[in-house]
Design an enzyme around this catalytic site. Sequence first.
Site, PDB file in Angstrom:
ATOM      1  N   GLU A 144     -10.268 -11.414  -4.404  1.00  0.00           N
ATOM      2  CA  GLU A 144      -8.946 -11.164  -4.001  1.00  0.00           C
ATOM      3  C   GLU A 144      -8.481 -12.285  -3.102  1.00  0.00           C
ATOM      4  OE1 GLU A 144      -8.183  -7.414  -2.295  1.00  0.00           O
ATOM      5  OE2 GLU A 144     -10.097  -7.336  -1.188  1.00  0.00           O
ATOM      6  N   HIS A 168       0.781  -1.413  -0.028  1.00  0.00           N
ATOM      7  CA  HIS A 168       0.043  -0.060   0.203  1.00  0.00           C
ATOM      8  C   HIS A 168       0.716   1.170   0.048  1.00  0.00           C
ATOM      9  CE1 HIS A 168      -3.223  -2.856   1.156  1.00  0.00           C
ATOM     10  NE2 HIS A 168      -3.667  -2.175   0.143  1.00  0.00           N
TER      11      HIS A 168
HETATM   12  C1  PEP Z   1      -6.077  -5.675  -4.472  1.00  0.00           C
HETATM   13  O1  PEP Z   1      -5.893  -6.173  -3.208  1.00  0.00           O
HETATM   14  O2  PEP Z   1      -5.744  -5.867  -5.512  1.00  0.00           O
HETATM   15  C2  PEP Z   1      -6.705  -4.321  -4.118  1.00  0.00           C
HETATM   16  C3  PEP Z   1      -6.900  -3.457  -5.423  1.00  0.00           C
HETATM   17  O3  PEP Z   1      -6.881  -3.975  -2.951  1.00  0.00           O
HETATM   18  P1  PEP Z   1      -5.757  -3.333  -2.141  1.00  0.00           P
HETATM   19  O4  PEP Z   1      -4.399  -2.960  -2.876  1.00  0.00           O
HETATM   20  O5  PEP Z   1      -6.079  -2.002  -1.420  1.00  0.00           O
HETATM   21  O6  PEP Z   1      -5.469  -4.412  -0.847  1.00  0.00           O
HETATM   22 MG    MG Z   2      -6.732  -6.076  -1.486  1.00  0.00          MG
END
Ligand code: PEP
Ligand code: MG
Length: 583
Positions: free
Chosen positions: A434, A191
């Site tokens: 996911e 992130h």
């Molecule tokens: C992902 O997991 O691909 C997603 C878009 O969510 P995040 O990156 O916020 O976990």
């Molecule tokens: Mg995610």
Amino acid sequence: MEIKNGIPVSPGVAIAPALVLDSESFRIPRRFIRKDEVDTELKRFELARTKAIGEISDIRDSVHSTAKEEVGLIFDAHLRMLDDPLITREIPEKIKTKRYTPEYAVSRVFKKIIKPIREINDAYFLQRVNDFYDIQKRLLRNLLGQRAHDLTELDRKVVVVAHDLTPSQTATLDKNMVAGFITDVGGATSHTAILANALGIPAVVGLGTITGDISGGDVVIVDGKTGRVIVNPDDNTRAKYEARGQGYIDREKRLADAAAKAERTTKDGAAVNLYANIEWDDEIEFANKLGADGVGLFRTEFIYSKYGAHPTEEQHYETYRRAHGLLEGRPLTLRTMDFGADKFASEVGLEREENPFLGCRSIRLSLRQPHLLITQLRAALRAALLGPTRIMLPMVGSIEEFRAGKMIVENVKGDLEREGIEFAKDVPLGMMVEVPSAALTIDSFMDECDFFSIGTNDLVQYTLAVDRNNQYVANLFKHTNPAVLRLVKQVIDEAVSRGKPVSVCGEMAGEARFAMILLGFGLREFSVGPTAMPELRTLLSRVTVAEAEALANKAMALCSADEIAEVLDAEVQRLLPSEEFGE
Ligand code: PEP
Ligand code: MG
């Protein structure tokens, strides 16, 4: 001049003096003292050392009465280290002869002690390194008498050098002052990396030992495209990288121009929508400029970083109202808050977990503490009257979880109805795909779920058992692993055949090389970081569906992730040749 290589996560070149934060976010400045300050600074160091000895002796005495003898021995060893000539003589020597500040002298001497031990790379010695870090921190804490450095209040441009930056620290970086950042740890889809992109700050992560190798004030070049970091460059190198930075900017401009002229379809006329992934509502202005068809993923947990506490219903509502205002009728997909694991876990008061990515994160947390979800849903349903809205649940792993989320949505609607509060009744409810269990059983969600968005960042992490934040396994985090591709294809196939909207909102969708295979799988909705849009729009307008399908078939016939990546790269080179779009 020293050159290091890490994982590039946010393109662009930054050149500025380093601001080094140690692992507790202490700022270690390079500062020299005047001759007449030497005595006072020596006393200050001695005071900090004596205080550290006192603290450690207290801890040792208390553990002697409660714990095993071995534990007490650790602190005896710490006490011996504080009496070692390296500390009692070498640090004062540096203060006296080099006129270093005590903080800087401590960090230099500890670097000298730690570096060779770490290079032995033996478990026993690595353990000793931690002891040295411990003592260093204690001395610095006593010298500085303060905790974490506030990155929101910088008075000049810097490259931030840190062991790690949490998403919340990254979120609050002052874009005008932080030219770039580099970290010891991290991965390409962490992130922190995603935020660096959103903020447009060049960044390289996973450099291993960079905080130990750079001192405050060293000039650092960060090349966020190649992952190269250069410490104290010579004039030629500096000039070369200044030109390279301009080259990246020019490339972005050429891509933006090409995208503005490009059809919003494939070469053979198939409509393709490009939606934006955002963390804050004000990113929508930038996404609009780049021609976004709407927002495909609003990571609403970042609203938290704005308010520093759980947002109230009104704060949620205001945010969504502003987002709709900026979108002017284009759709907004709100993902309910995805707290936990690396995101805001301590800030929202979550207990420490051994394995937080497999723990109480995301929908699991929302179902455990439904009042958080309820507050958000009330605002989302009310704000949905202001523009087309979809609500999306993250990290759904089973149909029971989806149903539990849906039930809360229905209950919230019932409450609003009873309270006579106006809200949109027909907001589609979808889910992120996911977690591999959801992808594998995607057919069972089709009757109950209105739309799907594949979160490849987590899907890759959970399918391949590769932590998305861990630089040691970053080479194993491969979107082209056939297991990942099969899951993604299966979800798209199933959704398309059942006429359900499906998008990909993980970082995979924003990379040219992967976008084509996704198009070939039948994907027509891409949700990507806004900076990825121009390249994607240009690329997709230059390829036909038949070509993308042929490419997907060719790739799926291969069993090696690297061979698949090669095939995809060759196609990107054909469609976006470096003569036209090189840096
Ligand atoms: C992902 O997991 O691909 C997603 C878009 O969510 P995040 O990156 O916020 O976990
Ligand atoms: Mg995610």
